[in-house]
Design a protein around this motif. Structure first.
Motif, PDB file in Angstrom:
ATOM      1  N   VAL A 155      -3.356  -4.479 -19.575  1.00 45.26           N
ATOM      2  CA  VAL A 155      -2.509  -3.873 -18.558  1.00 45.26           C
ATOM      3  C   VAL A 155      -3.067  -2.489 -18.257  1.00 45.26           C
ATOM      4  O   VAL A 155      -3.258  -1.677 -19.168  1.00 45.26           O
ATOM      5  CB  VAL A 155      -1.045  -3.756 -19.024  1.00 45.26           C
ATOM      6  CG1 VAL A 155      -0.213  -3.034 -17.969  1.00 45.26           C
ATOM      7  CG2 VAL A 155      -0.458  -5.129 -19.317  1.00 45.26           C
ATOM      8  N   ILE A 156      -3.357  -2.236 -16.981  1.00 47.14           N
ATOM      9  CA  ILE A 156      -3.814  -0.918 -16.539  1.00 47.14           C
ATOM     10  C   ILE A 156      -2.673  -0.273 -15.760  1.00 47.14           C
ATOM     11  O   ILE A 156      -2.212  -0.813 -14.756  1.00 47.14           O
ATOM     12  CB  ILE A 156      -5.056  -1.018 -15.637  1.00 47.14           C
ATOM     13  CG1 ILE A 156      -6.218  -1.696 -16.383  1.00 47.14           C
ATOM     14  CG2 ILE A 156      -5.479   0.364 -15.147  1.00 47.14           C
ATOM     15  CD1 ILE A 156      -7.418  -2.014 -15.495  1.00 47.14           C
ATOM     16  N   LEU A 157      -2.203   0.872 -16.240  1.00 48.45           N
ATOM     17  CA  LEU A 157      -1.169   1.635 -15.542  1.00 48.45           C
ATOM     18  C   LEU A 157      -1.824   2.869 -14.954  1.00 48.45           C
ATOM     19  O   LEU A 157      -2.293   3.737 -15.688  1.00 48.45           O
ATOM     20  CB  LEU A 157      -0.044   2.036 -16.493  1.00 48.45           C
ATOM     21  CG  LEU A 157       1.060   2.913 -15.875  1.00 48.45           C
ATOM     22  CD1 LEU A 157       1.836   2.154 -14.797  1.00 48.45           C
ATOM     23  CD2 LEU A 157       2.016   3.423 -16.959  1.00 48.45           C
ATOM     24  N   GLU A 158      -1.883   2.924 -13.622  1.00 48.70           N
ATOM     25  CA  GLU A 158      -2.517   4.078 -12.983  1.00 48.70           C
ATOM     26  C   GLU A 158      -1.481   4.931 -12.284  1.00 48.70           C
ATOM     27  O   GLU A 158      -0.465   4.447 -11.806  1.00 48.70           O
ATOM     28  CB  GLU A 158      -3.610   3.620 -12.003  1.00 48.70           C
ATOM     29  CG  GLU A 158      -3.186   2.708 -10.885  1.00 48.70           C
ATOM     30  CD  GLU A 158      -2.713   3.435  -9.632  1.00 48.70           C
ATOM     31  OE1 GLU A 158      -2.680   4.680  -9.634  1.00 48.70           O
ATOM     32  OE2 GLU A 158      -2.361   2.752  -8.667  1.00 48.70           O
ATOM     33  N   GLY A 159      -1.772   6.235 -12.242  1.00 53.58           N
ATOM     34  CA  GLY A 159      -0.875   7.160 -11.569  1.00 53.58           C
ATOM     35  C   GLY A 159      -1.378   8.581 -11.711  1.00 53.58           C
ATOM     36  O   GLY A 159      -2.151   8.894 -12.623  1.00 53.58           O
ATOM     37  N   TRP A 160      -0.928   9.435 -10.816  1.00 51.12           N
ATOM     38  CA  TRP A 160      -1.457  10.797 -10.791  1.00 51.12           C
ATOM     39  C   TRP A 160      -1.036  11.616 -12.007  1.00 51.12           C
ATOM     40  O   TRP A 160      -1.721  12.573 -12.377  1.00 51.12           O
ATOM     41  CB  TRP A 160      -1.026  11.508  -9.504  1.00 51.12           C
ATOM     42  CG  TRP A 160       0.383  11.999  -9.523  1.00 51.12           C
ATOM     43  CD1 TRP A 160       1.499  11.274  -9.246  1.00 51.12           C
ATOM     44  CD2 TRP A 160       0.827  13.317  -9.855  1.00 51.12           C
ATOM     45  NE1 TRP A 160       2.623  12.060  -9.384  1.00 51.12           N
ATOM     46  CE2 TRP A 160       2.244  13.313  -9.745  1.00 51.12           C
ATOM     47  CE3 TRP A 160       0.187  14.497 -10.218  1.00 51.12           C
ATOM     48  CZ2 TRP A 160       3.014  14.451  -9.995  1.00 51.12           C
ATOM     49  CZ3 TRP A 160       0.952  15.623 -10.474  1.00 51.12           C
ATOM     50  CH2 TRP A 160       2.339  15.596 -10.358  1.00 51.12           C
TER      51      TRP A 160
END
Length: 285
Positions: A155-160
């Motif tokens: 699971v890749i969780l991306e965010g600033w």
């Protein structure tokens, strides 16, 4: 792989230089994530942090595709899909501070939902994946959510602000930009954002096994990246912020973005330094 990559680049209007990003970021990221999954013997959770306009969503999408090509069950999620809707943010704007009407900073996401989704992705069952519609500023109806059969391998969780830590309290005392001086003279908004980052968000980020940072050269570059995004949006749809509006908008993100660029490189599992054109800076031997 080259066929789908070429199609993807054309669809997303990506420059030819993006192939360098694929070779130097996406492929190594996929290889590392596959190794993490094998080492853990369970779902591997990777956080991908990058400032606005850095290309993190595109990198996460391509990395997920490369992992899927290896036969892994992979999910790329965006922290943006866990935004609270207009009504919830409006309530906070009335009760806490009016700047919370603007989505983006910590305090404007449904962190409990994000934690629940990550936990559910470990299970051998179907997991609905929330989606947020930025045009309507509301979460999409559940009938439009994706669904994945678990357990996920990666699971890749991306965010600033994925993986960010709160600022030291003394840093909050002085306003950083015109927005803070005008709309948050007492520091109530930035204090609330920092407290949210210290509590519920750390519970979410604690679920991540590894943290990858896309490090911009500086905040002024981030401002220009976001302006470029909006210019492309205007050209494609006729909608989007002007450069002046972008300059106002990014002030909501400036404080924490600067703190991330200063603090996170020392502890991220992999820090990728970017040039102003978003291409990765090769590691010095």
């Amino acid at each position: 792989m080259e066929d789908w990559l070429a199609d993807f680049m054309e669809e997303e209007r990506l420059p030819e230089s993006f192939r360098q990003t694929v070779d130097e970021i996406c492929r190594p990221f996929a290889d590392r994530a596959a190794e993490w999954r094998a080492d853990f013997g369970r779902t591997a959770f990777a956080g991908l942090c990058g400032p606005q306009g850095s290309g993190k969503s595109t990198i996460a999408t391509v990395t997920a595709r490369l992992l899927a090509d290896q036969g892994l069950n992979v999910v790329a999620l965006s922290l943006d899909d866990f935004y609270l809707g207009r009504e919830a943010r409006g309530w906070m704007a009335g009760k806490v501070h009016r700047l919370l009407q603007v989505r983006g900073p910590p305090g404007t996401h449904d962190v409990s939902l994000a934690c629940a989704v990550l936990d559910h992705l470990r299970q051998p069952v179907a997991t609905p994946l929330p989606a947020f519609d930025k045009a309507s500023d509301e979460r999409k109806p559940k009938s439009q959510w994706r669904e994945i059969e678990g357990p996920a391998d990666v699971v890749i969780l991306e965010g600033w602000c994925v993986g960010a830590r709160p600022e030291p309290a003394e840093r909050l005392r002085t306003a950083l930009n015109p927005l803070e001086r005008r709309d948050d003279p007492t520091g109530a908004w930035r204090g609330y954002v920092n407290r949210q980052l210290a509590e519920p968000y750390q519970a979410l980020f604690a679920r991540l096994d590894r943290l990858v940072l896309l490090q911009a050269p500086g905040f002024e570059v981030v401002r220009s990246w976001r302006a470029e995004q909006e210019a492309k949006l205007r050209a494609r749809t006729g909608q989007g912020m002007s450069d002046a509006q972008v300059g106002q908008f990014v002030q909501h993100y400036e404080r924490l973005t600067r703190w991330i660029l200063e603090e996170m490189p020392g502890r991220a599992d992999w820090t990728i330094r970017l040039n102003p054109d978003r291409t990765p800076i090769p590691l010095t031997p």
